[in-house]
Design a protein around this motif. Structure first.
Motif, PDB file in Angstrom:
ATOM      1  N   VAL A  11       0.838  -1.199   0.000  1.00 37.83           N
ATOM      2  CA  VAL A  11       0.000   0.000   0.000  1.00 37.83           C
ATOM      3  C   VAL A  11       0.875   1.252   0.000  1.00 37.83           C
ATOM      4  N   GLY A  12       1.905   1.251   0.834  1.00 32.57           N
ATOM      5  CA  GLY A  12       2.807   2.395   0.890  1.00 32.57           C
ATOM      6  C   GLY A  12       3.537   2.631  -0.416  1.00 32.57           C
ATOM      7  N   ALA A  13       3.897   1.565  -1.107  1.00 32.30           N
ATOM      8  CA  ALA A  13       4.650   1.681  -2.358  1.00 32.30           C
ATOM      9  C   ALA A  13       3.866   2.437  -3.430  1.00 32.30           C
ATOM     10  N   ILE A  14       2.552   2.338  -3.412  1.00 31.37           N
ATOM     11  CA  ILE A  14       1.717   3.031  -4.402  1.00 31.37           C
ATOM     12  C   ILE A  14       1.948   4.543  -4.330  1.00 31.37           C
ATOM     13  N   PHE A  15       2.031   5.070  -3.125  1.00 28.96           N
ATOM     14  CA  PHE A  15       2.205   6.516  -2.942  1.00 28.96           C
ATOM     15  C   PHE A  15       3.605   6.963  -3.353  1.00 28.96           C
ATOM     16  N   VAL A  16       4.615   6.163  -3.040  1.00 27.44           N
ATOM     17  CA  VAL A  16       5.983   6.521  -3.418  1.00 27.44           C
ATOM     18  C   VAL A  16       6.137   6.457  -4.931  1.00 27.44           C
ATOM     19  N   LEU A  17       5.468   5.509  -5.561  1.00 26.68           N
ATOM     20  CA  LEU A  17       5.502   5.433  -7.026  1.00 26.68           C
ATOM     21  C   LEU A  17       4.913   6.705  -7.644  1.00 26.68           C
ATOM     22  N   ALA A  18       3.825   7.207  -7.076  1.00 25.73           N
ATOM     23  CA  ALA A  18       3.225   8.456  -7.568  1.00 25.73           C
ATOM     24  C   ALA A  18       4.203   9.617  -7.428  1.00 25.73           C
ATOM     25  N   SER A  19       4.937   9.662  -6.314  1.00 32.08           N
ATOM     26  CA  SER A  19       5.941  10.703  -6.109  1.00 32.08           C
ATOM     27  C   SER A  19       7.071  10.577  -7.123  1.00 32.08           C
ATOM     28  N   LEU A  20       7.482   9.352  -7.393  1.00 39.55           N
ATOM     29  CA  LEU A  20       8.540   9.111  -8.370  1.00 39.55           C
ATOM     30  C   LEU A  20       8.125   9.598  -9.753  1.00 39.55           C
ATOM     31  N   MET A  21       6.880   9.381 -10.121  1.00 50.17           N
ATOM     32  CA  MET A  21       6.379   9.833 -11.421  1.00 50.17           C
ATOM     33  C   MET A  21       6.353  11.364 -11.490  1.00 50.17           C
ATOM     34  N   LEU A  22       5.968  12.012 -10.397  1.00 50.29           N
ATOM     35  CA  LEU A  22       5.938  13.474 -10.364  1.00 50.29           C
ATOM     36  C   LEU A  22       7.339  14.083 -10.433  1.00 50.29           C
ATOM     37  N   SER A  23       8.325  13.369  -9.929  1.00 50.99           N
ATOM     38  CA  SER A  23       9.679  13.922  -9.856  1.00 50.99           C
ATOM     39  C   SER A  23      10.249  14.231 -11.239  1.00 50.99           C
ATOM     40  N   ALA A  24       9.731  13.583 -12.264  1.00 52.82           N
ATOM     41  CA  ALA A  24      10.214  13.847 -13.619  1.00 52.82           C
ATOM     42  C   ALA A  24       9.905  15.271 -14.061  1.00 52.82           C
ATOM     43  N   LYS A  25       8.911  15.897 -13.426  1.00 51.13           N
ATOM     44  CA  LYS A  25       8.500  17.255 -13.803  1.00 51.13           C
ATOM     45  C   LYS A  25       9.223  18.336 -13.007  1.00 51.13           C
ATOM     46  N   PHE A  26       9.986  17.923 -12.009  1.00 52.57           N
ATOM     47  CA  PHE A  26      10.582  18.913 -11.108  1.00 52.57           C
ATOM     48  C   PHE A  26      11.965  19.332 -11.573  1.00 52.57           C
ATOM     49  N   GLN A  27      12.155  20.636 -11.732  1.00 49.64           N
ATOM     50  CA  GLN A  27      13.456  21.171 -12.112  1.00 49.64           C
ATOM     51  C   GLN A  27      14.259  21.456 -10.843  1.00 49.64           C
ATOM     52  N   ILE A  28      15.200  20.572 -10.559  1.00 49.58           N
ATOM     53  CA  ILE A  28      15.944  20.664  -9.306  1.00 49.58           C
ATOM     54  C   ILE A  28      17.434  20.935  -9.532  1.00 49.58           C
ATOM     55  N   SER A  29      17.806  21.183 -10.798  1.00 52.76           N
ATOM     56  CA  SER A  29      19.221  21.306 -11.137  1.00 52.76           C
ATOM     57  C   SER A  29      19.906  22.486 -10.466  1.00 52.76           C
ATOM     58  N   GLU A  30      19.144  23.509 -10.053  1.00 53.15           N
ATOM     59  CA  GLU A  30      19.760  24.702  -9.489  1.00 53.15           C
ATOM     60  C   GLU A  30      19.996  24.618  -7.988  1.00 53.15           C
ATOM     61  N   LEU A  31      19.699  23.493  -7.377  1.00 55.39           N
ATOM     62  CA  LEU A  31      19.934  23.363  -5.932  1.00 55.39           C
ATOM     63  C   LEU A  31      21.392  23.631  -5.578  1.00 55.39           C
ATOM     64  N   LYS A  32      22.287  23.244  -6.473  1.00 53.45           N
ATOM     65  CA  LYS A  32      23.710  23.414  -6.161  1.00 53.45           C
ATOM     66  C   LYS A  32      24.120  24.876  -6.067  1.00 53.45           C
ATOM     67  N   HIS A  33      23.250  25.791  -6.533  1.00 50.54           N
ATOM     68  CA  HIS A  33      23.584  27.217  -6.491  1.00 50.54           C
ATOM     69  C   HIS A  33      23.021  27.903  -5.254  1.00 50.54           C
ATOM     70  N   THR A  34      22.358  27.164  -4.350  1.00 50.83           N
ATOM     71  CA  THR A  34      21.739  27.799  -3.188  1.00 50.83           C
ATOM     72  C   THR A  34      22.720  28.054  -2.067  1.00 50.83           C
ATOM     73  N   GLU A  35      23.915  27.456  -2.151  1.00 57.62           N
ATOM     74  CA  GLU A  35      24.901  27.661  -1.091  1.00 57.62           C
ATOM     75  C   GLU A  35      25.384  29.105  -1.109  1.00 57.62           C
ATOM     76  N   GLY A  36      25.519  29.697   0.035  1.00 61.08           N
ATOM     77  CA  GLY A  36      25.965  31.073   0.103  1.00 61.08           C
ATOM     78  C   GLY A  36      25.858  31.618   1.500  1.00 61.08           C
ATOM     79  N   ALA A  37      26.203  32.855   1.671  1.00 64.96           N
ATOM     80  CA  ALA A  37      26.183  33.465   2.984  1.00 64.96           C
ATOM     81  C   ALA A  37      24.760  33.606   3.502  1.00 64.96           C
ATOM     82  N   VAL A  38      24.583  33.280   4.746  1.00 67.45           N
ATOM     83  CA  VAL A  38      23.304  33.440   5.408  1.00 67.45           C
ATOM     84  C   VAL A  38      23.529  34.335   6.607  1.00 67.45           C
ATOM     85  N   GLY A  39      22.832  35.454   6.645  1.00 67.85           N
ATOM     86  CA  GLY A  39      23.062  36.432   7.716  1.00 67.85           C
ATOM     87  C   GLY A  39      22.617  35.926   9.068  1.00 67.85           C
ATOM     88  N   HIS A  40      23.240  36.453  10.091  1.00 72.43           N
ATOM     89  CA  HIS A  40      22.855  36.138  11.461  1.00 72.43           C
ATOM     90  C   HIS A  40      21.777  37.072  11.937  1.00 72.43           C
TER      91      HIS A  40
END
Length: 393
Positions: free
Chosen positions: A364-393
Protein backbone atom coordinates in the motif's frame (compact mmCIF):
# COMPACT_ATOMS: atom_id res chain seq x y z
CA UNK A 1 34.32 33.83 10.76
CA UNK A 2 36.12 30.51 10.32
CA UNK A 3 33.54 28.02 9.02
CA UNK A 4 35.54 25.14 10.43
CA UNK A 5 35.71 26.57 13.94
CA UNK A 6 34.06 24.16 16.36
CA UNK A 7 32.99 26.97 18.67
CA UNK A 8 31.20 28.78 15.86
CA UNK A 9 29.03 25.69 15.24
CA UNK A 10 28.02 25.04 18.87
CA UNK A 11 24.74 27.01 18.72
CA UNK A 12 23.71 25.07 15.60
CA UNK A 13 24.68 21.82 17.32
CA UNK A 14 22.47 22.76 20.28
CA UNK A 15 19.49 23.05 17.89
CA UNK A 16 20.47 19.66 16.49
CA UNK A 17 20.24 18.18 20.00
CA UNK A 18 16.71 19.53 20.25
CA UNK A 19 15.85 17.91 16.91
CA UNK A 20 17.22 14.64 18.32
CA UNK A 21 14.79 14.58 21.23
CA UNK A 22 11.80 15.78 19.19
CA UNK A 23 12.33 12.94 16.69
CA UNK A 24 12.74 10.43 19.51
CA UNK A 25 9.48 11.50 21.12
CA UNK A 26 7.52 11.67 17.88
CA UNK A 27 8.34 8.15 16.75
CA UNK A 28 8.71 6.27 20.04
CA UNK A 29 5.16 4.83 19.65
CA UNK A 30 6.43 2.98 16.56
CA UNK A 31 8.78 0.89 18.69
CA UNK A 32 6.36 0.47 21.60
CA UNK A 33 3.02 0.06 19.84
CA UNK A 34 2.29 -3.45 21.22
CA UNK A 35 3.38 -2.46 24.75
CA UNK A 36 1.31 0.75 24.85
CA UNK A 37 -1.77 -0.97 23.41
CA UNK A 38 -1.51 -3.82 25.93
CA UNK A 39 -0.90 -1.45 28.84
CA UNK A 40 -3.91 0.70 28.00
CA UNK A 41 -6.20 -2.13 26.94
CA UNK A 42 -6.55 -1.01 23.32
CA UNK A 43 -5.89 -2.74 20.00
CA UNK A 44 -2.68 -2.00 18.13
CA UNK A 45 -4.62 -0.53 15.21
CA UNK A 46 -6.46 1.85 17.56
CA UNK A 47 -3.33 2.78 19.51
CA UNK A 48 -1.60 3.58 16.23
CA UNK A 49 -4.00 6.51 15.92
CA UNK A 50 -1.75 8.27 18.46
CA UNK A 51 0.60 8.78 15.52
CA UNK A 52 -2.19 10.00 13.24
CA UNK A 53 -3.66 12.50 15.71
CA UNK A 54 -0.22 13.78 16.72
CA UNK A 55 0.82 14.26 13.10
CA UNK A 56 -2.38 16.00 12.07
CA UNK A 57 -2.20 18.39 15.03
CA UNK A 58 1.27 19.33 13.83
CA UNK A 59 -0.01 19.62 10.25
CA UNK A 60 -2.90 21.94 11.08
CA UNK A 61 -1.12 24.07 13.68
CA UNK A 62 2.33 24.58 12.10
CA UNK A 63 1.37 27.59 10.02
CA UNK A 64 -0.98 29.44 12.43
CA UNK A 65 1.34 29.00 15.40
CA UNK A 66 4.35 30.08 13.35
CA UNK A 67 2.48 33.22 12.33
CA UNK A 68 1.37 33.98 15.90
CA UNK A 69 4.89 33.56 17.26
CA UNK A 70 6.73 35.17 14.34
CA UNK A 71 7.56 38.35 16.31
CA UNK A 72 8.92 36.50 19.36
CA UNK A 73 12.60 36.42 20.16
CA UNK A 74 13.86 33.09 18.77
CA UNK A 75 15.74 32.11 21.93
CA UNK A 76 12.71 32.74 24.13
CA UNK A 77 10.46 30.81 21.74
CA UNK A 78 12.79 27.80 21.56
CA UNK A 79 13.03 27.59 25.37
CA UNK A 80 9.24 27.78 25.74
CA UNK A 81 8.81 24.98 23.20
CA UNK A 82 11.32 22.68 24.87
CA UNK A 83 10.02 23.47 28.37
CA UNK A 84 6.51 22.52 27.27
CA UNK A 85 7.95 19.39 25.69
CA UNK A 86 9.63 18.34 28.96
CA UNK A 87 6.46 18.72 31.06
CA UNK A 88 4.19 16.96 28.55
CA UNK A 89 6.52 13.96 28.14
CA UNK A 90 6.88 13.64 31.90
CA UNK A 91 3.09 13.58 32.15
CA UNK A 92 2.99 10.94 29.38
CA UNK A 93 5.09 8.70 31.58
CA UNK A 94 2.44 9.03 34.29
CA UNK A 95 -0.58 8.53 32.00
CA UNK A 96 -3.07 6.01 33.42
CA UNK A 97 -5.43 6.00 30.43
CA UNK A 98 -5.42 6.34 26.66
CA UNK A 99 -7.23 9.68 26.99
CA UNK A 100 -4.59 11.14 29.28
CA UNK A 101 -1.77 9.92 27.05
CA UNK A 102 -3.54 11.40 24.03
CA UNK A 103 -3.85 14.81 25.73
CA UNK A 104 -0.14 14.76 26.58
CA UNK A 105 0.75 13.84 23.02
CA UNK A 106 -1.40 16.66 21.68
CA UNK A 107 0.47 19.16 23.89
CA UNK A 108 3.80 17.83 22.57
CA UNK A 109 2.41 18.12 19.04
CA UNK A 110 1.68 21.82 19.55
CA UNK A 111 5.32 22.39 20.55
CA UNK A 112 6.46 20.28 17.62
CA UNK A 113 4.31 22.34 15.24
CA UNK A 114 6.44 25.43 15.84
CA UNK A 115 9.79 23.72 16.45
CA UNK A 116 10.31 22.36 12.95
CA UNK A 117 9.11 25.62 11.42
CA UNK A 118 11.95 27.55 13.03
CA UNK A 119 14.68 24.95 13.66
CA UNK A 120 16.26 24.81 10.21
CA UNK A 121 16.20 28.56 9.45
CA UNK A 122 17.50 29.20 12.99
CA UNK A 123 20.29 26.62 12.65
CA UNK A 124 21.43 28.26 9.40
CA UNK A 125 21.24 31.72 10.99
CA UNK A 126 23.32 30.62 13.99
CA UNK A 127 26.03 28.96 11.91
CA UNK A 128 28.93 30.68 10.15
CA UNK A 129 28.24 32.52 6.90
CA UNK A 130 28.34 30.23 3.90
CA UNK A 131 27.51 27.18 5.98
CA UNK A 132 23.99 26.38 4.74
CA UNK A 133 24.75 22.83 3.58
CA UNK A 134 26.69 22.01 6.74
CA UNK A 135 23.95 23.44 8.97
CA UNK A 136 21.35 21.29 7.20
CA UNK A 137 23.59 18.26 7.62
CA UNK A 138 24.04 18.95 11.35
CA UNK A 139 20.28 19.18 11.90
CA UNK A 140 19.76 16.03 9.84
CA UNK A 141 22.41 14.32 11.99
CA UNK A 142 20.52 15.22 15.17
CA UNK A 143 17.28 13.87 13.74
CA UNK A 144 19.08 10.73 12.59
CA UNK A 145 20.56 10.21 16.04
CA UNK A 146 17.00 10.31 17.34
CA UNK A 147 16.42 7.28 15.15
CA UNK A 148 19.73 5.53 15.79
CA UNK A 149 19.88 6.06 19.57
CA UNK A 150 16.64 7.50 20.89
CA UNK A 151 14.06 5.21 19.32
CA UNK A 152 15.96 1.89 19.74
CA UNK A 153 16.99 2.75 23.32
CA UNK A 154 13.47 3.90 24.16
CA UNK A 155 12.09 0.72 22.64
CA UNK A 156 14.49 -1.43 24.66
CA UNK A 157 13.64 0.38 27.89
CA UNK A 158 9.93 0.17 27.13
CA UNK A 159 10.16 -3.56 26.51
CA UNK A 160 12.26 -4.12 29.61
CA UNK A 161 10.75 -1.70 32.16
CA UNK A 162 7.44 -0.60 30.68
CA UNK A 163 6.55 2.01 28.08
CA UNK A 164 6.08 4.73 30.70
CA UNK A 165 9.80 4.54 31.51
CA UNK A 166 10.59 5.46 27.91
CA UNK A 167 8.56 8.67 28.07
CA UNK A 168 10.05 9.55 31.45
CA UNK A 169 13.57 9.14 30.08
CA UNK A 170 12.69 11.35 27.09
CA UNK A 171 11.58 14.05 29.54
CA UNK A 172 14.85 13.77 31.48
CA UNK A 173 17.05 13.99 28.39
CA UNK A 174 14.95 16.90 27.09
CA UNK A 175 15.55 18.76 30.35
CA UNK A 176 19.31 18.36 29.92
CA UNK A 177 19.01 19.70 26.36
CA UNK A 178 16.93 22.60 27.70
CA UNK A 179 19.81 23.56 30.00
CA UNK A 180 22.25 23.37 27.07
CA UNK A 181 20.01 25.59 24.93
CA UNK A 182 19.62 28.03 27.81
CA UNK A 183 23.39 28.42 27.96
CA UNK A 184 24.22 28.25 24.25
CA UNK A 185 21.52 30.27 22.46
CA UNK A 186 22.04 34.01 22.17
CA UNK A 187 19.13 36.41 22.08
CA UNK A 188 17.86 36.40 18.50
CA UNK A 189 15.18 38.91 17.55
CA UNK A 190 12.82 37.76 14.83
CA UNK A 191 14.06 38.83 11.40
CA UNK A 192 10.58 39.29 9.96
CA UNK A 193 6.97 39.43 11.07
CA UNK A 194 5.08 36.69 9.30
CA UNK A 195 1.45 37.06 8.27
CA UNK A 196 -1.02 34.87 6.46
CA UNK A 197 -0.68 37.25 3.51
CA UNK A 198 2.61 35.52 2.68
CA UNK A 199 0.95 32.16 2.14
CA UNK A 200 -0.91 32.59 -1.19
CA UNK A 201 2.27 33.70 -2.95
CA UNK A 202 3.94 30.40 -2.04
CA UNK A 203 1.32 28.40 -3.88
CA UNK A 204 2.05 30.39 -7.04
CA UNK A 205 5.56 28.93 -7.10
CA UNK A 206 5.11 25.76 -9.14
CA UNK A 207 8.37 24.11 -8.12
CA UNK A 208 7.61 24.66 -4.44
CA UNK A 209 4.10 23.21 -4.79
CA UNK A 210 5.61 20.17 -6.51
CA UNK A 211 8.06 19.69 -3.61
CA UNK A 212 5.16 19.84 -1.16
CA UNK A 213 3.18 17.29 -3.18
CA UNK A 214 6.11 14.88 -3.50
CA UNK A 215 6.77 15.24 0.22
CA UNK A 216 3.17 14.37 1.09
CA UNK A 217 3.13 11.31 -1.18
CA UNK A 218 6.56 10.00 -0.14
CA UNK A 219 5.98 10.42 3.59
CA UNK A 220 2.51 8.87 3.38
CA UNK A 221 3.94 5.83 1.63
CA UNK A 222 6.82 5.45 4.08
CA UNK A 223 4.72 5.72 7.23
CA UNK A 224 1.99 3.41 5.96
CA UNK A 225 4.57 0.68 6.49
CA UNK A 226 6.95 2.11 9.08
CA UNK A 227 4.28 2.92 11.69
CA UNK A 228 3.39 -0.78 11.83
CA UNK A 229 6.87 -2.17 11.27
CA UNK A 230 7.01 -3.90 14.66
CA UNK A 231 3.64 -5.71 14.36
CA UNK A 232 4.62 -6.57 10.76
CA UNK A 233 7.94 -8.10 11.81
CA UNK A 234 6.40 -10.03 14.70
CA UNK A 235 3.37 -11.34 12.79
CA UNK A 236 4.75 -11.96 9.29
CA UNK A 237 8.36 -12.81 10.01
CA UNK A 238 8.14 -14.22 13.53
CA UNK A 239 10.97 -11.83 14.47
CA UNK A 240 11.93 -11.52 18.14
CA UNK A 241 11.39 -8.23 19.95
CA UNK A 242 15.15 -8.01 20.58
CA UNK A 243 15.86 -8.08 16.85
CA UNK A 244 13.30 -5.32 16.30
CA UNK A 245 15.52 -3.08 18.45
CA UNK A 246 18.55 -4.05 16.34
CA UNK A 247 16.67 -3.29 13.14
CA UNK A 248 15.59 0.13 14.40
CA UNK A 249 19.22 0.76 15.30
CA UNK A 250 20.29 -0.10 11.74
CA UNK A 251 17.59 2.15 10.31
CA UNK A 252 18.79 5.00 12.50
CA UNK A 253 22.44 4.40 11.56
CA UNK A 254 21.47 4.67 7.92
CA UNK A 255 20.10 8.13 8.64
CA UNK A 256 23.46 9.29 9.97
CA UNK A 257 25.15 7.89 6.86
CA UNK A 258 22.52 9.54 4.67
CA UNK A 259 22.98 12.94 6.32
CA UNK A 260 26.76 12.80 5.72
CA UNK A 261 26.33 11.56 2.16
CA UNK A 262 23.63 14.12 1.46
CA UNK A 263 25.82 17.11 2.30
CA UNK A 264 28.27 15.88 -0.35
CA UNK A 265 26.01 14.87 -3.24
CA UNK A 266 22.65 16.65 -3.23
CA UNK A 267 24.15 19.93 -4.43
CA UNK A 268 26.27 18.23 -7.10
CA UNK A 269 23.77 15.71 -8.46
CA UNK A 270 20.33 16.67 -7.10
CA UNK A 271 18.20 15.15 -9.87
CA UNK A 272 19.98 11.81 -9.79
CA UNK A 273 19.91 11.77 -6.00
CA UNK A 274 16.15 12.46 -6.04
CA UNK A 275 15.25 9.79 -8.58
CA UNK A 276 17.54 7.12 -7.17
CA UNK A 277 16.40 7.76 -3.58
CA UNK A 278 12.71 7.59 -4.53
CA UNK A 279 13.38 4.39 -6.46
CA UNK A 280 15.10 2.83 -3.45
CA UNK A 281 12.28 3.72 -1.04
CA UNK A 282 9.72 2.36 -3.53
CA UNK A 283 11.66 -0.89 -3.95
CA UNK A 284 12.20 -1.25 -0.20
CA UNK A 285 8.46 -1.13 0.47
CA UNK A 286 7.85 -3.78 -2.18
CA UNK A 287 10.60 -6.03 -0.81
CA UNK A 288 9.50 -5.99 2.83
CA UNK A 289 7.51 -9.23 2.59
CA UNK A 290 10.38 -11.07 0.89
CA UNK A 291 13.11 -9.76 3.21
CA UNK A 292 11.20 -10.42 6.44
CA UNK A 293 12.28 -14.07 6.54
CA UNK A 294 16.01 -13.25 6.64
CA UNK A 295 17.60 -11.11 9.34
CA UNK A 296 20.56 -10.27 7.07
CA UNK A 297 18.31 -9.12 4.24
CA UNK A 298 16.18 -7.14 6.69
CA UNK A 299 19.20 -5.27 8.00
CA UNK A 300 20.44 -4.55 4.47
CA UNK A 301 16.98 -3.37 3.44
CA UNK A 302 16.62 -1.15 6.52
CA UNK A 303 19.99 0.48 5.84
CA UNK A 304 19.41 1.37 2.18
CA UNK A 305 15.80 2.38 2.88
CA UNK A 306 16.79 4.71 5.71
CA UNK A 307 19.68 6.21 3.73
CA UNK A 308 17.42 6.98 0.78
CA UNK A 309 14.72 8.49 2.99
CA UNK A 310 17.25 10.80 4.67
CA UNK A 311 18.53 11.96 1.29
CA UNK A 312 14.97 12.72 0.19
CA UNK A 313 14.31 14.81 3.31
CA UNK A 314 17.50 16.82 2.71
CA UNK A 315 16.62 17.36 -0.95
CA UNK A 316 13.07 18.46 -0.15
CA UNK A 317 14.20 20.80 2.65
CA UNK A 318 16.91 22.34 0.46
CA UNK A 319 14.42 22.86 -2.35
CA UNK A 320 11.94 24.58 -0.01
CA UNK A 321 14.64 26.97 1.24
CA UNK A 322 15.74 27.68 -2.32
CA UNK A 323 12.25 28.36 -3.62
CA UNK A 324 11.24 30.61 -0.71
CA UNK A 325 14.32 32.50 0.52
CA UNK A 326 12.16 35.53 1.37
CA UNK A 327 9.70 33.71 3.68
CA UNK A 328 11.62 30.70 4.99
CA UNK A 329 9.69 30.37 8.27
CA UNK A 330 6.34 30.22 6.47
CA UNK A 331 7.63 27.88 3.77
CA UNK A 332 9.17 25.55 6.36
CA UNK A 333 6.03 25.63 8.51
CA UNK A 334 4.01 24.51 5.49
CA UNK A 335 6.62 21.85 4.74
CA UNK A 336 6.44 20.61 8.33
CA UNK A 337 2.65 20.59 8.17
CA UNK A 338 2.59 18.69 4.89
CA UNK A 339 5.22 16.26 6.15
CA UNK A 340 2.99 15.52 9.11
CA UNK A 341 -0.09 15.15 6.94
CA UNK A 342 1.92 12.36 5.33
CA UNK A 343 2.84 10.83 8.69
CA UNK A 344 -0.77 10.94 9.89
CA UNK A 345 -2.18 9.71 6.60
CA UNK A 346 0.34 6.90 6.46
CA UNK A 347 -0.40 5.86 10.05
CA UNK A 348 -4.13 5.84 9.27
CA UNK A 349 -3.68 3.82 6.08
CA UNK A 350 -1.38 1.47 7.96
CA UNK A 351 -4.05 1.06 10.64
CA UNK A 352 -6.67 0.14 8.03
CA UNK A 353 -4.28 -2.14 6.14
CA UNK A 354 -3.02 -3.89 9.28
CA UNK A 355 -6.57 -4.57 10.44
CA UNK A 356 -7.31 -6.38 7.17
CA UNK A 357 -3.88 -7.91 6.50
CA UNK A 358 -0.69 -6.73 8.20
CA UNK A 359 1.43 -8.08 5.34
CA UNK A 360 -0.05 -5.55 2.89
CA UNK A 361 1.33 -2.37 4.50
CA UNK A 362 4.44 -2.28 2.32
CA UNK A 363 2.51 -2.71 -0.92
CA UNK A 364 0.00 0.00 0.00
CA UNK A 365 2.81 2.39 0.89
CA UNK A 366 4.65 1.68 -2.36
CA UNK A 367 1.72 3.03 -4.40
CA UNK A 368 2.20 6.52 -2.94
CA UNK A 369 5.98 6.52 -3.42
CA UNK A 370 5.50 5.43 -7.03
CA UNK A 371 3.22 8.46 -7.57
CA UNK A 372 5.94 10.70 -6.11
CA UNK A 373 8.54 9.11 -8.37
CA UNK A 374 6.38 9.83 -11.42
CA UNK A 375 5.94 13.47 -10.36
CA UNK A 376 9.68 13.92 -9.86
CA UNK A 377 10.21 13.85 -13.62
CA UNK A 378 8.50 17.25 -13.80
CA UNK A 379 10.58 18.91 -11.11
CA UNK A 380 13.46 21.17 -12.11
CA UNK A 381 15.94 20.66 -9.31
CA UNK A 382 19.22 21.31 -11.14
CA UNK A 383 19.76 24.70 -9.49
CA UNK A 384 19.93 23.36 -5.93
CA UNK A 385 23.71 23.41 -6.16
CA UNK A 386 23.58 27.22 -6.49
CA UNK A 387 21.74 27.80 -3.19
CA UNK A 388 24.90 27.66 -1.09
CA UNK A 389 25.97 31.07 0.10
CA UNK A 390 26.18 33.46 2.98
CA UNK A 391 23.30 33.44 5.41
CA UNK A 392 23.06 36.43 7.72
CA UNK A 393 22.86 36.14 11.46
Amino acid sequence: MNTNSLKSWLPTVSISLASFIFVTSEFIPVGLLPEISAGLGKSEAFTGLLMTIYAWIVATMSLPMTVVSSHWDRRRLMLILLGTFVVANLASGLAASFGMLLVCRIIVAFAHAVFWSIAIPLAIRLGPAGGRAKALSIIAMGASLGNILGIPLGTFLGQSFGWRMAFSLIALVAFVIYVILYRMLPSLPSQSITTFKNVPSLFKRKSLVLVYLMTALTVTGHFTAFTYIKPFLLAVGGISTDFVVVLLLVFGASGVFGSILGSKIIYKHPKNALWISLGIVFSSLLLMTLAVHSQIWLMALAFVWGTALTLLCLIFQSAVLKEAPDVQDVAMSLYSGIFNIGIGGGALLGSISSTNHIGSVGYVGAIFVLASLMLSAKFQISELKHTEGAVGH
